[in-house]
Design a protein around this motif. Structure first.
Motif, PDB file in Angstrom:
ATOM      1  N   GLY A  18     -71.810 -48.080-122.549  1.00 58.43           N
ATOM      2  CA  GLY A  18     -72.757 -48.233-121.461  1.00 58.43           C
ATOM      3  C   GLY A  18     -74.126 -47.666-121.776  1.00 58.43           C
ATOM      4  N   GLU A  19     -74.313 -47.197-123.005  1.00 55.66           N
ATOM      5  CA  GLU A  19     -75.601 -46.638-123.412  1.00 55.66           C
ATOM      6  C   GLU A  19     -76.682 -47.712-123.427  1.00 55.66           C
ATOM      7  OE1 GLU A  19     -77.597 -44.627-127.442  1.00 55.66           O
ATOM      8  OE2 GLU A  19     -75.408 -44.769-127.252  1.00 55.66           O
ATOM      9  N   TYR A  20     -76.268 -48.949-123.690  1.00 52.57           N
ATOM     10  CA  TYR A  20     -77.239 -50.041-123.793  1.00 52.57           C
ATOM     11  C   TYR A  20     -76.796 -51.213-122.934  1.00 52.57           C
ATOM     12  CZ  TYR A  20     -79.835 -53.977-125.741  1.00 52.57           C
ATOM     13  OH  TYR A  20     -80.627 -55.085-125.878  1.00 52.57           O
ATOM     14  N   HIS A  21     -77.755 -51.840-122.244  1.00 56.52           N
ATOM     15  CA  HIS A  21     -77.510 -53.042-121.448  1.00 56.52           C
ATOM     16  C   HIS A  21     -78.225 -54.213-122.119  1.00 56.52           C
ATOM     17  CE1 HIS A  21     -77.373 -55.884-118.130  1.00 56.52           C
ATOM     18  NE2 HIS A  21     -76.660 -55.032-117.399  1.00 56.52           N
ATOM     19  N   PRO A  22     -77.555 -55.363-122.294  1.00 55.14           N
ATOM     20  CA  PRO A  22     -78.191 -56.489-122.984  1.00 55.14           C
ATOM     21  C   PRO A  22     -79.471 -56.988-122.321  1.00 55.14           C
ATOM     22  CG  PRO A  22     -75.828 -56.811-122.894  1.00 55.14           C
ATOM     23  CD  PRO A  22     -76.134 -55.627-122.019  1.00 55.14           C
ATOM     24  N   PHE A  23     -79.581 -56.790-121.007  1.00 58.00           N
ATOM     25  CA  PHE A  23     -80.790 -57.201-120.307  1.00 58.00           C
ATOM     26  C   PHE A  23     -81.579 -55.947-119.919  1.00 58.00           C
ATOM     27  CE2 PHE A  23     -77.790 -60.706-119.550  1.00 58.00           C
ATOM     28  CZ  PHE A  23     -78.529 -61.758-120.084  1.00 58.00           C
ATOM     29  N   THR A  24     -82.355 -55.465-120.865  1.00 57.82           N
ATOM     30  CA  THR A  24     -83.180 -54.279-120.649  1.00 57.82           C
ATOM     31  C   THR A  24     -84.645 -54.661-120.843  1.00 57.82           C
ATOM     32  OG1 THR A  24     -81.423 -52.792-121.422  1.00 57.82           O
ATOM     33  CG2 THR A  24     -83.664 -51.928-121.408  1.00 57.82           C
ATOM     34  N   GLY A  25     -85.478 -54.385-119.830  1.00 62.15           N
ATOM     35  CA  GLY A  25     -86.868 -54.761-119.876  1.00 62.15           C
ATOM     36  C   GLY A  25     -87.673 -53.982-120.908  1.00 62.15           C
ATOM     37  N   PRO A  26     -88.862 -54.501-121.255  1.00 59.41           N
ATOM     38  CA  PRO A  26     -89.558 -55.540-120.487  1.00 59.41           C
ATOM     39  C   PRO A  26     -89.086 -56.960-120.837  1.00 59.41           C
ATOM     40  CG  PRO A  26     -90.946 -54.804-122.306  1.00 59.41           C
ATOM     41  CD  PRO A  26     -89.717 -53.931-122.323  1.00 59.41           C
ATOM     42  N   LEU A  27     -88.836 -57.731-119.786  1.00 63.01           N
ATOM     43  CA  LEU A  27     -88.435 -59.125-119.944  1.00 63.01           C
ATOM     44  C   LEU A  27     -89.121 -59.968-118.872  1.00 63.01           C
ATOM     45  CD1 LEU A  27     -84.573 -58.779-120.561  1.00 63.01           C
ATOM     46  CD2 LEU A  27     -86.262 -59.587-122.219  1.00 63.01           C
ATOM     47  N   ASN A  28     -89.583 -61.130-119.289  1.00 58.34           N
ATOM     48  CA  ASN A  28     -90.183 -62.084-118.352  1.00 58.34           C
ATOM     49  C   ASN A  28     -89.293 -63.305-118.210  1.00 58.34           C
ATOM     50  OD1 ASN A  28     -92.426 -60.447-118.073  1.00 58.34           O
ATOM     51  ND2 ASN A  28     -93.614 -61.545-119.632  1.00 58.34           N
ATOM     52  N   LYS A  29     -89.519 -64.044-117.145  1.00 62.03           N
ATOM     53  CA  LYS A  29     -88.843 -65.329-116.973  1.00 62.03           C
ATOM     54  C   LYS A  29     -89.538 -66.380-117.836  1.00 62.03           C
ATOM     55  CE  LYS A  29     -87.179 -64.416-112.286  1.00 62.03           C
ATOM     56  NZ  LYS A  29     -87.109 -64.893-110.877  1.00 62.03           N
ATOM     57  N   GLN A  30     -88.907 -67.535-117.947  1.00 61.93           N
ATOM     58  CA  GLN A  30     -89.412 -68.593-118.824  1.00 61.93           C
ATOM     59  C   GLN A  30     -90.846 -68.975-118.499  1.00 61.93           C
ATOM     60  OE1 GLN A  30     -87.548 -72.527-118.458  1.00 61.93           O
ATOM     61  NE2 GLN A  30     -87.347 -72.605-120.693  1.00 61.93           N
ATOM     62  N   ASP A  31     -91.209 -68.945-117.206  1.00 66.16           N
ATOM     63  CA  ASP A  31     -92.562 -69.342-116.806  1.00 66.16           C
ATOM     64  C   ASP A  31     -93.602 -68.239-117.006  1.00 66.16           C
ATOM     65  OD1 ASP A  31     -91.961 -67.546-114.792  1.00 66.16           O
ATOM     66  OD2 ASP A  31     -92.005 -69.005-113.159  1.00 66.16           O
ATOM     67  N   GLY A  32     -93.183 -67.102-117.583  1.00 65.17           N
ATOM     68  CA  GLY A  32     -94.105 -66.013-117.851  1.00 65.17           C
ATOM     69  C   GLY A  32     -94.188 -64.979-116.739  1.00 65.17           C
ATOM     70  N   SER A  33     -93.572 -65.239-115.617  1.00 65.95           N
ATOM     71  CA  SER A  33     -93.597 -64.271-114.516  1.00 65.95           C
ATOM     72  C   SER A  33     -92.724 -63.070-114.856  1.00 65.95           C
ATOM     73  CB  SER A  33     -93.117 -64.914-113.212  1.00 65.95           C
ATOM     74  OG  SER A  33     -91.775 -65.369-113.343  1.00 65.95           O
ATOM     75  N   ALA A  34     -93.118 -61.908-114.346  1.00 69.35           N
ATOM     76  CA  ALA A  34     -92.394 -60.674-114.650  1.00 69.35           C
ATOM     77  C   ALA A  34     -91.002 -60.704-114.054  1.00 69.35           C
ATOM     78  CB  ALA A  34     -93.170 -59.474-114.109  1.00 69.35           C
ATOM     79  N   TRP A  35     -90.046 -60.203-114.830  1.00 68.83           N
ATOM     80  CA  TRP A  35     -88.674 -60.062-114.321  1.00 68.83           C
ATOM     81  C   TRP A  35     -88.262 -58.599-114.331  1.00 68.83           C
ATOM     82  CZ3 TRP A  35     -83.583 -60.856-117.371  1.00 68.83           C
ATOM     83  CH2 TRP A  35     -82.492 -60.678-116.506  1.00 68.83           C
ATOM     84  N   LEU A  36     -88.208 -57.985-115.506  1.00 70.48           N
ATOM     85  CA  LEU A  36     -87.798 -56.598-115.633  1.00 70.48           C
ATOM     86  C   LEU A  36     -88.898 -55.785-116.301  1.00 70.48           C
ATOM     87  CD1 LEU A  36     -84.133 -57.131-116.957  1.00 70.48           C
ATOM     88  CD2 LEU A  36     -84.792 -56.516-114.619  1.00 70.48           C
ATOM     89  N   ALA A  37     -89.205 -54.640-115.713  1.00 66.40           N
ATOM     90  CA  ALA A  37     -90.179 -53.736-116.311  1.00 66.40           C
ATOM     91  C   ALA A  37     -89.541 -52.998-117.476  1.00 66.40           C
ATOM     92  CB  ALA A  37     -90.668 -52.745-115.254  1.00 66.40           C
ATOM     93  N   ALA A  38     -90.347 -52.313-118.261  1.00 73.75           N
ATOM     94  CA  ALA A  38     -89.842 -51.576-119.423  1.00 73.75           C
ATOM     95  C   ALA A  38     -88.752 -50.598-119.007  1.00 73.75           C
ATOM     96  CB  ALA A  38     -90.990 -50.835-120.093  1.00 73.75           C
ATOM     97  N   GLY A  39     -87.592 -50.717-119.674  1.00 72.13           N
ATOM     98  CA  GLY A  39     -86.469 -49.828-119.397  1.00 72.13           C
ATOM     99  C   GLY A  39     -85.636 -50.208-118.188  1.00 72.13           C
ATOM    100  N   GLU A  40     -86.069 -51.188-117.432  1.00 64.88           N
ATOM    101  CA  GLU A  40     -85.343 -51.602-116.230  1.00 64.88           C
ATOM    102  C   GLU A  40     -84.195 -52.542-116.596  1.00 64.88           C
ATOM    103  OE1 GLU A  40     -86.272 -53.641-111.832  1.00 64.88           O
ATOM    104  OE2 GLU A  40     -87.771 -53.713-113.438  1.00 64.88           O
ATOM    105  N   THR A  41     -83.087 -52.466-115.860  1.00 68.18           N
ATOM    106  CA  THR A  41     -81.952 -53.381-116.032  1.00 68.18           C
ATOM    107  C   THR A  41     -81.613 -54.014-114.689  1.00 68.18           C
ATOM    108  OG1 THR A  41     -80.354 -51.592-115.686  1.00 68.18           O
ATOM    109  CG2 THR A  41     -80.992 -52.058-117.966  1.00 68.18           C
TER     110      THR A  41
END
Length: 360
Positions: A315-338
């Protein structure tokens, strides 16, 4: 109805079921399963049936198991589930996403029967759901793919554009991109869980486009065979190990391990503690396992993904850990956010960088 195998049965139970009477306490618990494909020797239904055999061995004469294979999603599933209930099965596992509405409908008709639906999200007092975090295995696959591709083109055979499959595509791409910024992913939708001909055609199309890595969220070994024919394409076992294709093209696998869950739920039925609940386990719980990494994978890459597997399990790492955006470039996850599980369970978008179109 498709072929059905009875491991064990008793005349007393059959008579009680036919008369609409509850089975005596001394009678074995009847447990039924329906599978969307053939049990075969590899793949999704095979893994569920391996777990069925394991509970039969574990509980001996305390239970009787029955299965029906090759059940199409839709009205046929409702008929198969109804028949299992009428035959006196007190616990029924419906093992494909497309069985969801049929399971809900039949559960309403048989409130004294317990139902379990794999990969779904609709529950009732007598209907539980269970799923595995397959996207954790895709993180492993994506890392290997990003390290080993020479064309920088990864192909992905999708079954249906549902959240479970979208999670896997996104996770594979995110982790391939982390180790190889030049990588791209191409997606072909097969619109089937099991159809060797369609799966082979999808693999052939991706290979023709220059993909030298093929991933799949379908159940047959046809893509493995196509990759083997090509000779320079790597693949990953899906649902079961598919080790017959190792060390190439199959370099590792994501294995669905349902045995611990089925043992737990049958035990709960036997001791009277069964309740409707939602279970979503991953590498850490043993519901998702990573197959042996073959000799075709460079030693340094093997060490890298083994370290990743350990972090996923703890559980130390989550595969969906920000920063990540959606395909259209809109923000999804901030840095370190899951994301929370509700967000993941409803995932209906690709992440930034994937050029394929997600069907609606």
């Amino acid at each position: 109805m498709n072929r059905r195998t009875f491991l064990q049965t008793t005349a007393a139970t059959a008579v009680a079921a036919a008369a609409g009477l509850p089975a005596r306490a001394a009678d074995p618990l009847k447990v039924g399963f329906i599978y969307v494909g053939p049990i075969g020797d590899m793949g999704w239904s095979y893994q569920h049936d391996q777990a069925r055999q394991a509970i039969a061995k574990e509980f001996g004469d305390k239970i009787v198991t029955t299965y029906v294979e090759n059940v199409p999603e839709g009205p046929d599933a409702e008929r198969a589930l109804t028949q299992l209930a009428l035959e006196g099965n007190q616990l029924i596992f419906a093992t494909s996403f497309g069985f969801m509405d049929a399971t809900v409908n039949v559960a309403k008709k048989f409130p004294n029967v317990k139902f379990e639906h794999a990969t779904g999200y609709k529950r009732a007092d007598n209907l539980a759901t269970y799923d595995a975090r397959f996207y954790e295995g895709r993180a492993i696959q994506g890392t290997i793919a990003g390290r080993m591709t020479k064309s920088n083109k990864i192909g992905y055979i999708g079954s249906f554009p549902i959240p479970e499959v979208v999670q896997g595509i996104n996770s594979a791409f995110i982790h391939a991109k982390k180790v190889n910024p030049d990588v791209e992913i191409k997606v072909v939708w097969a619109y089937t869980w099991f159809d060797p001909a369609k799966e082979a055609d999808a693999a052939a199309a991706l290979i023709a486009e220059g993909c030298d890595v093929i991933m799949q969220h379908t159940d047959s070994t046809a893509p493995q065979a196509k990759a083997q024919e090509a000779g320079n394409v790597i693949t990953f076992g899906q649902a079961s190990d598919m080790a017959a294709f190792a060390p190439m093209p199959r370099v590792t696998s994501t294995i669905d391990n349902w045995e611990p869950y089925y043992k737990k739920r049958v035990a709960a039925m036997l001791d009277g503690s069964w309740t409707s609940e939602s279970t979503w386990g991953g590498i850490g719980t043993g519901m998702v396992k990573i197959g042996e990494i073959s000799s075709a994978v460079p030693a340094e890459v093997k060490a890298e993904v083994e370290a990743l597997e350990s972090k996923l399990a703890s559980g130390e790492y989550h595969p969906f850990t920000g920063p990540l955006n959606k395909q259209d470039g809109s923000a999804w996850l901030a840095a370190g956010e899951t994301p929370d599980d509700g967000t993941l369970a409803g995932m209906n978008f690709f992440v930034e960088g994937i050029k394929a179109e997600l069907p609606k």
